[in-house]
Design a protein around this motif. Structure first.
Motif, PDB file in Angstrom:
ATOM      1  N   ALA B 917      33.187  37.579 -39.647  1.00 41.31           N
ATOM      2  CA  ALA B 917      34.583  37.898 -39.922  1.00 41.31           C
ATOM      3  C   ALA B 917      35.275  38.484 -38.719  1.00 41.31           C
ATOM      4  O   ALA B 917      36.493  38.363 -38.576  1.00 41.31           O
ATOM      5  CB  ALA B 917      34.664  38.868 -41.103  1.00 41.31           C
ATOM      6  N   ALA B 918      34.548  39.087 -37.843  1.00 39.88           N
ATOM      7  CA  ALA B 918      35.154  39.705 -36.670  1.00 39.88           C
ATOM      8  C   ALA B 918      35.411  38.686 -35.576  1.00 39.88           C
ATOM      9  O   ALA B 918      36.501  38.626 -34.994  1.00 39.88           O
ATOM     10  CB  ALA B 918      34.250  40.831 -36.157  1.00 39.88           C
ATOM     11  N   SER B 919      34.419  37.847 -35.308  1.00 40.09           N
ATOM     12  CA  SER B 919      34.557  36.900 -34.206  1.00 40.09           C
ATOM     13  C   SER B 919      34.859  35.488 -34.646  1.00 40.09           C
ATOM     14  O   SER B 919      35.278  34.664 -33.846  1.00 40.09           O
ATOM     15  CB  SER B 919      33.268  36.889 -33.370  1.00 40.09           C
ATOM     16  OG  SER B 919      32.175  36.448 -34.174  1.00 40.09           O
ATOM     17  N   GLY B 920      34.585  35.201 -35.880  1.00 35.89           N
ATOM     18  CA  GLY B 920      34.821  33.835 -36.361  1.00 35.89           C
ATOM     19  C   GLY B 920      33.721  32.885 -36.012  1.00 35.89           C
ATOM     20  O   GLY B 920      33.809  31.687 -36.294  1.00 35.89           O
ATOM     21  N   GLU B 921      32.688  33.347 -35.402  1.00 34.99           N
ATOM     22  CA  GLU B 921      31.596  32.484 -35.021  1.00 34.99           C
ATOM     23  C   GLU B 921      30.652  32.263 -36.196  1.00 34.99           C
ATOM     24  O   GLU B 921      30.489  33.123 -37.067  1.00 34.99           O
ATOM     25  CB  GLU B 921      30.813  33.134 -33.868  1.00 34.99           C
ATOM     26  CG  GLU B 921      31.626  33.335 -32.606  1.00 34.99           C
ATOM     27  CD  GLU B 921      31.988  32.012 -31.960  1.00 34.99           C
ATOM     28  OE1 GLU B 921      31.225  31.041 -32.158  1.00 34.99           O
ATOM     29  OE2 GLU B 921      33.020  31.941 -31.268  1.00 34.99           O
ATOM     30  N   ARG B 922      30.086  31.091 -36.196  1.00 35.57           N
ATOM     31  CA  ARG B 922      29.106  30.790 -37.226  1.00 35.57           C
ATOM     32  C   ARG B 922      27.832  31.593 -36.961  1.00 35.57           C
ATOM     33  O   ARG B 922      27.448  31.839 -35.809  1.00 35.57           O
ATOM     34  CB  ARG B 922      28.786  29.298 -37.254  1.00 35.57           C
ATOM     35  CG  ARG B 922      29.954  28.450 -37.740  1.00 35.57           C
ATOM     36  CD  ARG B 922      29.571  26.994 -37.734  1.00 35.57           C
ATOM     37  NE  ARG B 922      30.652  26.176 -38.257  1.00 35.57           N
ATOM     38  CZ  ARG B 922      30.805  25.883 -39.545  1.00 35.57           C
ATOM     39  NH1 ARG B 922      29.943  26.352 -40.420  1.00 35.57           N
ATOM     40  NH2 ARG B 922      31.797  25.134 -39.925  1.00 35.57           N
ATOM     41  N   LEU B 923      27.210  31.952 -38.056  1.00 37.57           N
ATOM     42  CA  LEU B 923      25.963  32.696 -37.911  1.00 37.57           C
ATOM     43  C   LEU B 923      24.904  31.862 -37.211  1.00 37.57           C
ATOM     44  O   LEU B 923      24.065  32.409 -36.472  1.00 37.57           O
ATOM     45  CB  LEU B 923      25.457  33.157 -39.279  1.00 37.57           C
ATOM     46  CG  LEU B 923      26.369  34.109 -40.070  1.00 37.57           C
ATOM     47  CD1 LEU B 923      25.691  34.519 -41.358  1.00 37.57           C
ATOM     48  CD2 LEU B 923      26.733  35.304 -39.222  1.00 37.57           C
ATOM     49  N   SER B 924      24.977  30.585 -37.428  1.00 35.19           N
ATOM     50  CA  SER B 924      23.995  29.722 -36.775  1.00 35.19           C
ATOM     51  C   SER B 924      24.171  29.699 -35.265  1.00 35.19           C
ATOM     52  O   SER B 924      23.232  29.372 -34.534  1.00 35.19           O
ATOM     53  CB  SER B 924      24.099  28.297 -37.325  1.00 35.19           C
ATOM     54  OG  SER B 924      25.416  27.797 -37.099  1.00 35.19           O
ATOM     55  N   SER B 925      25.378  30.051 -34.831  1.00 34.15           N
ATOM     56  CA  SER B 925      25.650  30.058 -33.397  1.00 34.15           C
ATOM     57  C   SER B 925      25.376  31.419 -32.775  1.00 34.15           C
ATOM     58  O   SER B 925      25.417  31.543 -31.546  1.00 34.15           O
ATOM     59  CB  SER B 925      27.096  29.647 -33.133  1.00 34.15           C
ATOM     60  OG  SER B 925      27.990  30.580 -33.734  1.00 34.15           O
ATOM     61  N   LEU B 926      25.160  32.417 -33.605  1.00 36.05           N
ATOM     62  CA  LEU B 926      24.875  33.757 -33.097  1.00 36.05           C
ATOM     63  C   LEU B 926      23.355  33.893 -32.900  1.00 36.05           C
ATOM     64  O   LEU B 926      22.569  33.542 -33.792  1.00 36.05           O
ATOM     65  CB  LEU B 926      25.390  34.815 -34.062  1.00 36.05           C
ATOM     66  CG  LEU B 926      26.916  34.820 -34.284  1.00 36.05           C
ATOM     67  CD1 LEU B 926      27.290  35.864 -35.325  1.00 36.05           C
ATOM     68  CD2 LEU B 926      27.659  35.052 -32.973  1.00 36.05           C
ATOM     69  N   PRO B 927      22.940  34.384 -31.747  1.00 34.74           N
ATOM     70  CA  PRO B 927      21.493  34.427 -31.485  1.00 34.74           C
ATOM     71  C   PRO B 927      20.739  35.281 -32.487  1.00 34.74           C
ATOM     72  O   PRO B 927      19.625  34.906 -32.893  1.00 34.74           O
ATOM     73  CB  PRO B 927      21.412  35.045 -30.083  1.00 34.74           C
ATOM     74  CG  PRO B 927      22.742  34.768 -29.470  1.00 34.74           C
ATOM     75  CD  PRO B 927      23.719  34.790 -30.593  1.00 34.74           C
ATOM     76  N   ALA B 928      21.343  36.410 -32.921  1.00 34.63           N
ATOM     77  CA  ALA B 928      20.623  37.289 -33.849  1.00 34.63           C
ATOM     78  C   ALA B 928      20.495  36.691 -35.229  1.00 34.63           C
ATOM     79  O   ALA B 928      19.635  37.108 -36.007  1.00 34.63           O
ATOM     80  CB  ALA B 928      21.313  38.640 -33.908  1.00 34.63           C
ATOM     81  N   TRP B 929      21.319  35.749 -35.544  1.00 33.76           N
ATOM     82  CA  TRP B 929      21.371  35.226 -36.906  1.00 33.76           C
ATOM     83  C   TRP B 929      21.143  33.710 -36.976  1.00 33.76           C
ATOM     84  O   TRP B 929      21.279  33.116 -38.038  1.00 33.76           O
ATOM     85  CB  TRP B 929      22.725  35.532 -37.550  1.00 33.76           C
ATOM     86  CG  TRP B 929      23.130  36.960 -37.418  1.00 33.76           C
ATOM     87  CD1 TRP B 929      23.898  37.502 -36.445  1.00 33.76           C
ATOM     88  CD2 TRP B 929      22.719  37.992 -38.259  1.00 33.76           C
ATOM     89  NE1 TRP B 929      24.036  38.849 -36.622  1.00 33.76           N
ATOM     90  CE2 TRP B 929      23.315  39.190 -37.751  1.00 33.76           C
ATOM     91  CE3 TRP B 929      21.897  38.101 -39.377  1.00 33.76           C
ATOM     92  CZ2 TRP B 929      23.095  40.435 -38.334  1.00 33.76           C
ATOM     93  CZ3 TRP B 929      21.717  39.339 -39.961  1.00 33.76           C
ATOM     94  CH2 TRP B 929      22.314  40.491 -39.443  1.00 33.76           C
ATOM     95  N   SER B 930      20.771  33.108 -35.859  1.00 32.91           N
ATOM     96  CA  SER B 930      20.635  31.647 -35.860  1.00 32.91           C
ATOM     97  C   SER B 930      19.444  31.168 -36.670  1.00 32.91           C
ATOM     98  O   SER B 930      19.393  30.012 -37.101  1.00 32.91           O
ATOM     99  CB  SER B 930      20.495  31.148 -34.404  1.00 32.91           C
ATOM    100  OG  SER B 930      19.360  31.754 -33.798  1.00 32.91           O
ATOM    101  N   SER B 931      18.505  32.038 -36.898  1.00 31.42           N
ATOM    102  CA  SER B 931      17.332  31.632 -37.676  1.00 31.42           C
ATOM    103  C   SER B 931      17.600  31.600 -39.175  1.00 31.42           C
ATOM    104  O   SER B 931      16.788  31.080 -39.932  1.00 31.42           O
ATOM    105  CB  SER B 931      16.168  32.596 -37.399  1.00 31.42           C
ATOM    106  OG  SER B 931      16.522  33.930 -37.768  1.00 31.42           O
ATOM    107  N   ILE B 932      18.665  32.139 -39.551  1.00 28.38           N
ATOM    108  CA  ILE B 932      18.998  32.177 -40.989  1.00 28.38           C
ATOM    109  C   ILE B 932      19.823  30.953 -41.329  1.00 28.38           C
ATOM    110  O   ILE B 932      20.958  30.806 -40.883  1.00 28.38           O
ATOM    111  CB  ILE B 932      19.747  33.462 -41.347  1.00 28.38           C
ATOM    112  CG1 ILE B 932      18.978  34.690 -40.855  1.00 28.38           C
ATOM    113  CG2 ILE B 932      20.024  33.552 -42.829  1.00 28.38           C
ATOM    114  CD1 ILE B 932      17.596  34.799 -41.430  1.00 28.38           C
ATOM    115  N   LYS B 933      19.227  30.034 -42.039  1.00 25.36           N
ATOM    116  CA  LYS B 933      19.930  28.811 -42.403  1.00 25.36           C
ATOM    117  C   LYS B 933      20.372  28.817 -43.860  1.00 25.36           C
ATOM    118  O   LYS B 933      21.477  28.396 -44.174  1.00 25.36           O
ATOM    119  CB  LYS B 933      19.030  27.592 -42.163  1.00 25.36           C
ATOM    120  CG  LYS B 933      18.614  27.428 -40.700  1.00 25.36           C
ATOM    121  CD  LYS B 933      19.830  27.204 -39.790  1.00 25.36           C
ATOM    122  CE  LYS B 933      19.397  26.961 -38.340  1.00 25.36           C
ATOM    123  NZ  LYS B 933      20.528  26.802 -37.429  1.00 25.36           N
TER     124      LYS B 933
END
Lengths: 233, 1051
Positions: B917-933
């Motif tokens: 919500a802050a950056s608008g980036e997908r979680l899959s694109s965030l390194p800390a959260w990319s493993s969560i599909k």
């Protein structure tokens, strides 16, 4: 800035609490501000977190699939505009009904499926699987108080479930040889269910009161902390 | 100039005119021939124009209808029957009828054969039993005539059936008439003598037989048309081969016809031009060949030829009558008409007319009275229409009904009793009697016989249903024009296309009713009631033609009252238009509508129900003026007749609202339900209301109210008193009037309270509100004191304000099961499903949960099913560990769709598709959260909710993830208000942990190893105090309520 925000928050809280003295313009003003701010916030959230990302932020990994995934929702969302006014024209009503039908249909399907799989069946199984014996291995390590409490709880659950179901039995007066027995049986369990319903409603009300008291405590605590802060304490 | 104004155009002549595209009004103004008394035949000696002239003029001036054969005579209804087919069928029928008549005469020579075939239609409707004394002519019905003619042809030997159908006056023939009619008709050529397939050429010729009459004037035995001539004259449409061929010629050509021919010679050229089609379209296929008129003209001097099918049967009979030596010729009639009218009457006159002639005195006694009254009413209602009569076609002369034309012929007896216009009529009759010939010519000829040489086309009057023999009456047009009511013209003109659907709403409001009753609507209406069965022809026309009215055709009728056109009849406009005159003077039967008394004297029963009505009119009648309700007194009771209901409504709306409530007591239904009239104040009230009514001119002559006046009508008497224009109660008794009156009554009266309705509870007193305020303030103070005291923070924890050890153990156990088993870096999807409205309760809980999760080393993905929940997430994260946002905490924002959103999270890759919500980036694109599909990648799904629905959604929609059972644990941290709804899911282990409200949050805080007091623990003291205060107040309040209750019961 924090002080202004604190003052504003304290003031609005006091305006809301002024309802103790009856309905007054201060309360109305605070109420309207609260509603307006909530709606405005919701609109902004909807735009920045839902509409804008869904329509204008492409997924680089999707490629051409973006068009297929974004165009239909965009059309359906646009058709919802025709439902803004309740008295639309015939064509507008039909177009708006398309999107609305989609929403209602999908929502109903999901709700029904979830209710069956997540509520009705599991709850029925849970009630049917209640073990009233203390020899249940699940209670092997439980203290005696827990066992007695759980046993009593299971009894209440069973009685309450059966009685509540009988309470909502709407049939005509039974006829036949065992009509008297049936009538007495139904009336007994319906009476039990009636009491269960009454106790449940009382518990709901008590919990509601407790929740609202917690809200009041929270607000009073905010006021106390705010006044302390403003007073330099 | 005496003009003949016939009211009825003979059917055959009407058809003839129609064929040539003429209106029957073309005959209007034809100079009348000699006057014809009902008892005497007309005199042809004074005729200056013959029928040939008229017909020739028609042929010369008027276009021909190319769709019809110029030689065919349509004896039936022109608007219904096919022209050619009808002509042929009628010819065939007449031919067969001729054979039937001959057979009947041969079988029973003494049985008179009525001239049924061509009898005027108005004679068909004559019924002896309906009108024993005064004849009534009803609507001409060609179909009916055809039926009974067909019956005659079908059953030639059935005398009974024959006599049933034959007009009575024909059946009344006896003696000489019978002998005359029984004379076998000499036929030169029997039907079988003619070729079967030979078409009856003259049958299609309208004028051939007339020419034959002219040509046959001097020849008693016209020769039969030769077969070649007939073949040459054959029309384009031959008759069926098996159709009976009518006799070609007859020797019936009467002496009077011969004299007609002699006196009114036909111009052969004109006839030839007419019949040869010179004035017709050349392509007319059915035009009679040129030989036919030649054949007809050839024997003018020596061989008058008249073919049988062209001659109406009744002409045959008349011819027989003329041949009777007992009947005088027209030449002699001038001298003998005055002496022997009765002897010559039966030849062409119904029996009832004979009775009229024989017993005029009796007729005068029976008919003159009501005729005079009716005439008086007409004179009152209709203003002289001299200007209207300027145009002959608009002349009101043709409005004179037939039955008025059938007045007795004795001038002396009529003069004394009949009105003036009847006197004029009688004068005309007298004049005619002096000129009447003894032998009665055919009716249809009389129309064409023009004695006045000054006749011109523009003076042709309209024709109506007057019997032809009465058409000859020379009547001064000015006299009759003045007598004819103008509204009858309108009525006649507009009623031709009336349909029942269009008329029904009109008559509904006027309560069309049974016979013998009439509308008494306007003051101009005649009080005499005319029985429906005695209605004259013009009324029958009105009634009959009313079946064809359309809304468009009705509009002219209501030109002066366009507001009457809507379906809902506006009775308010009736007095202002002449429509009321129309309906009232026309004596339209009204159902159950006897004479309605003037409403001025009607007693409004509701008046007596007023609380002070008795006091109002007790002793002093003069006090009435002062005690009259203001709204009623404000009404212009002395208003002129044009005072309308609209004005009344306006006045009442301005005046009534506040003051009417005291005067109008109850609902109209209560008044209507009153079975008995007002009791105590009836007399005084009646007197006062009568006096009040006398102020209005229209009610000055009001009659006494009927004792059995319906109570339902009484409330409207006020309206009547205030509206002189509505002098009749008819409108009020209609459904529309009743509804309008009820609306008025509802407007001027307030809505009554239901008797059993509970009274409005009194508002809370100031003392009560003060007590409430004080208690609220005390409650707030009780809550705030623990917050200021800092019992816990000060090291003085109150045991009864702390979570119980058992509760702490239970929560600790649940958290250990759900959270304690999670591995570090495990992901917890926490849904913040609450809003700022419940933030005070759930934010401490959420903070405790997030701290617990972070303490376990878990990462938190926050979502929300509520838009405002996004802000709650931010507040919690900012309060707990803002530095960990992005690495350990992330806000995925709002998930729209409710349960659909939860369901969508169970799809593969759905969690990775969430956006920060802050950056608008997908979680899959965030390194800390990319493993969560997807959701199964999370170890815990928790909901912090103040809504039972969201709690249910998370349980229901995550029961199956990707088609498999969920692998994550579920926990719910809910508000205390939601606990009863969430508890079953916890009991069924659908939720692995359930933390409820401040207590759960405080227990969670106390369960932490740090033992630091959190916000929940700080709130718990105040909440505990608040619970205590609430219990005390409930106890005190209950006791106080019981004391008050028992105290009131003891009193």
């Amino acid at each position: 800035m924090d002080t202004i925000g604190l003052i504003l928050s304290v003031t609005l809280t006091l305006m809301v609490l002024s309802y103790i003295f009856g309905d007054n313009p201060l309360f109305k003003l605070a109420e309207h501000i609260f509603v307006g701010v909530s709606v405005g916030y919701a609109v902004l959230v909807g735009w920045y977190l839902v509409i804008n990302p869904a329509l204008f932020q492409l997924n680089p990994d999707a490629g051409a699939f973006n068009l297929l995934t974004k165009f239909p929702p965009a059309i359906l969302a646009f058709l919802l505009i025709f439902k803004v006014r309740p008295n639309q024209t015939r064509i507008g009503g039909v177009l708006g009904s398309v999107a609305l039908a989609f929403l209602v249909g999908v929502g109903a399907a999901a709700a029904i499926a979830g209710a069956l799989l997540g509520t009705l069946i599991p709850q029925t199984v849970a009630v049917a699987g209640l073990d009233l014996s203390a020899a249940n291995p699940a209670y092997a390590d439980a203290p005696a108080f827990w066992l007695h409490n759980q046993f009593l709880s299971n009894i209440v659950v069973i009685i309450g479930t059966v009685g509540t179901l009988f309470y909502f039995t709407f049939t005509h007066r039974p006829q036949g040889a065992l009509s008297g027995f049936r009538s007495g049986f139904v009336n007994f369990w319906a009476g039990m269910g009636r009491w269960i319903v009454l106790i449940t409603l009382g518990a709901l009300f008590a919990n509601t009161v407790s929740a609202r008291v917690a809200l009041l405590v929270s607000r009073v605590q905010f006021l106390v902390d705010g006044i302390r802060t403003l007073a330099g304490g | 100039m005496n003009r003949h104004i016939p009211e009825t155009t003979p059917e055959w002549l009407r058809n003839l005119l129609f064929k040539y595209g003429l209106d029957e009004g073309i005959l209007d103004g034809v100079p009348a021939h000699s006057q014809q008394m009902p008892s005497a035949p007309p005199d042809f000696s004074n005729a200056t124009t013959d029928i040939s002239g008229v017909l020739n003029r028609l042929a010369e001036t008027l276009p021909h209808d190319t769709a019809r054969s110029p030689t065919s005579v349509d004896w039936g209804d022109k608007s219904v029957a096919e022209p050619e087919a009808s002509s042929s069928a009628m010819d065939e029928l007449l031919a067969s009828l001729r054979g039937v008549e001959e057979a009947a005469k041969s079988a029973e020579p003494a049985e008179p054969e009525p001239p049924v075939a061509d009898a005027p239609d108005w004679l068909d409707e004559t019924s002896a039993e309906e009108m024993p004394a005064v004849p009534v002519f009803s609507e001409p019905d060609a179909t009916t005539s055809d039926d009974w003619l067909a019956d005659l042809s079908d059953s030639p030997t059935d005398d009974t059936a024959l006599t049933d159908e034959v007009p009575d006056w024909l059946m009344d023939f006896s003696g000489d008439e019978a002998s005359v009619l029984s004379e076998p008709t000499p036929v030169d050529a029997p039907p079988e003598a003619s070729p079967p397939a030979e078409p009856s050429a003259p049958a299609d010729d309208d004028f051939a037989w007339l020419d034959d009459i002219v040509a046959d004037a001097s020849s008693p035995t016209p020769p039969a048309v030769s077969e070649p001539e007939a073949a040459a004259d054959a029309p384009a449409q031959p008759l069926p081969a098996d159709s009976p061929s009518p006799p070609e010629t007859e020797d019936w050509d009467a002496a009077w016809l011969a004299r007609v021919a002699e006196e009114y010679p036909v111009d052969p050229a004109l006839i030839s031009a007419e019949t040869s089609g010179e004035s017709e379209p050349p392509a007319e296929p059915e035009t009679v060949g040129a030989d036919e008129p030649t054949a007809a003209r050839a024997p003018v001097d020596d061989e008058p030829v008249l073919t049988e099918p062209d001659v109406p049967d009744w002409l045959d009979n008349l011819r027989s009558v003329v041949d009777d030596p007992a009947v005088e010729t027209p030449d002699d009639a001038v001298d003998t008409a005055a002496d022997v009218p009765e002897e010559s009457a039966p030849d062409d006159m119904p029996d009832w007319l004979s009775q009229v002639s024989a017993e005029p005195e009796a007729l005068v006694d029976e008919a003159v009275d009501w005729l005079s009254e009716l005439r008086g009413a007409v004179d009152d209602a209709v203003e002289p229409a001299a200007d209207v009569a300027e145009t002959p076609k608009e002349s009101a002369l043709d409005d004179v009904p037939d039955w008025l034309n059938d007045l007795p012929t004795e001038p002396d007896s009529l003069e004394s009793a009949a009105p003036d216009w009847l006197g004029d009529l009688q004068d005309a009759v007298d004049d005619a009697a002096s000129e009447t010939a003894e032998a009665a010519p055919p009716d249809d000829f009389s129309v064409a016989e023009v004695p006045d040489a000054d006749a011109s086309e523009e003076n042709l009057p309209a024709l109506a249903d007057v019997p032809d023999w009465l058409d000859d009456l020379p009547i001064e047009p000015e006299t009759l024009e003045g007598d004819a009511p103008g509204w009858l013209d309108d009525l006649r003109g507009t009623a031709e296309e009336i349909t029942p659907e269009a008329v029904e709403p009109l008559f509904d409001d006027f309560s069309v009713a049974a016979e013998g009753e009439s509308v008494t609507m306007a003051d101009t209406a005649p009080s005499e009631v005319e029985p429906a069965g005695d209605a004259p022809d013009w009324l029958d026309d009105l009634r009959g033609t009313a079946e064809e009215v359309t809304p468009e055709t009705v509009e002219p009728l209501f030109e002066d009252a366009p507001e009457l056109l809507p379906t809902e009849f506006n009775f308010e406009a009736i007095p202002e238009t002449e429509s009321d005159e129309l309906f009232t003077d026309a004596s339209i039967p009204i159902e159950d509508e006897p004479e309605v008394p003037e409403p001025a004297a009607t007693e409004p029963s509701f008046w007596d129900e007023t609380p002070d009505a008795e006091d109002l009119f007790a002793d002093d009648p003069d006090a009435f003026a002062l005690d009259v309700p203001d709204w009623m007194g404000a009404l212009d009771l002395d208003a002129p007749d044009d005072f309308s209901i609209d004005e009344l409504d306006e006045a009442v709306e301005e005046i009534a609202p506040e003051e009417i409530s005291d005067e109008m007591p109850t609902e109209p239904e209560e008044i209507f339900a009153a079975d008995e009239p007002p009791a105590e104040t009836e007399e005084s009230l009646f007197d006062e209301l009568t006096a009040l009514a006398d102020k209005t001119p229209s009610e000055a002559d009001a009659s006494e109210p009927a004792a059995d006046e319906p109570p339902a009508d009484e409330p409207f008497s006020v309206l009547r008193q205030s509206s002189p224009g509505l002098s009749s109660g008819t409108a009020f008794k209609s459904a529309t009037g009743m509804e309008a009156a009820r609306d008025f009554y509802d407007i001027v009266t307030p809505s009554p309270l239901f008797p059993g309705a509970p009274s409005v509870p009194p508002t809370r007193s100031r003392v009560g509100r003060l007590v409430q305020t004080i208690l609220s303030l005390l409650f707030i103070i009780a809550i705030a004191v623990p917050l200021f005291s800092h019992f816990d923070r000060g090291g003085f924890p109150l045991p009864w304000l702390e979570p119980s050890p058992a509760e702490q153990d239970a929560i600790r156990s649940e958290l250990q099961t759900v959270v304690g088993t999670q591995l570090p870096d495990a992901v917890a999807v926490v849904s913040f499903d609450y809003t700022p409205a419940t933030e005070g309760e759930l934010t401490p809980l959420a903070m405790a949960v997030v701290r617990k999760l972070l303490g376990q080393g878990m990462r938190v993905i926050a979502v929300s099913l509520d838009p405002e929940g996004v802000g709650m997430v931010t507040a919690v994260f900012d309060a707990v560990a803002p530095e960990k946002y992005g690495s350990r905490l992330i806000n995925a924002g709002y998930l729209p769709g409710g349960p659909i959103a939860v369901r969508s999270l169970t799809a593969p890759g759905a969690v990775g598709a969430l956006r920060d919500a802050a950056s608008g980036e997908r979680l899959s694109s965030l390194p800390a959260w990319s493993s969560i599909k997807d959701l199964n990648a999370a170890g815990l799904v928790a909901t912090i909710s103040a809504n039972a629905d969201t709690v249910r959604w998370w349980v229901e929609q995550t029961s199956v993830v990707g088609g498999d059972a969920p692998t994550f644990a579920r926990m719910a941290a809910v508000s205390a208000a939601v606990e009863p709804f969430a508890r079953p899911y916890r009991d069924s282990n659908q939720y692995n942990a359930l933390i409820v409200g401040i207590n759960g949050a405080a227990a969670l805080e106390s369960a932490r190893p740090q033992k630091t007091l959190g916000p929940a623990s700080a709130m718990l003291d105040s909440q505990s105090v608040a619970h205590l205060v609430v219990m005390v107040l409930l106890l005190v309040g209950t006791i106080a309520g019981l004391i008050v209750k028992y105290g009131q019961e003891s009193e």
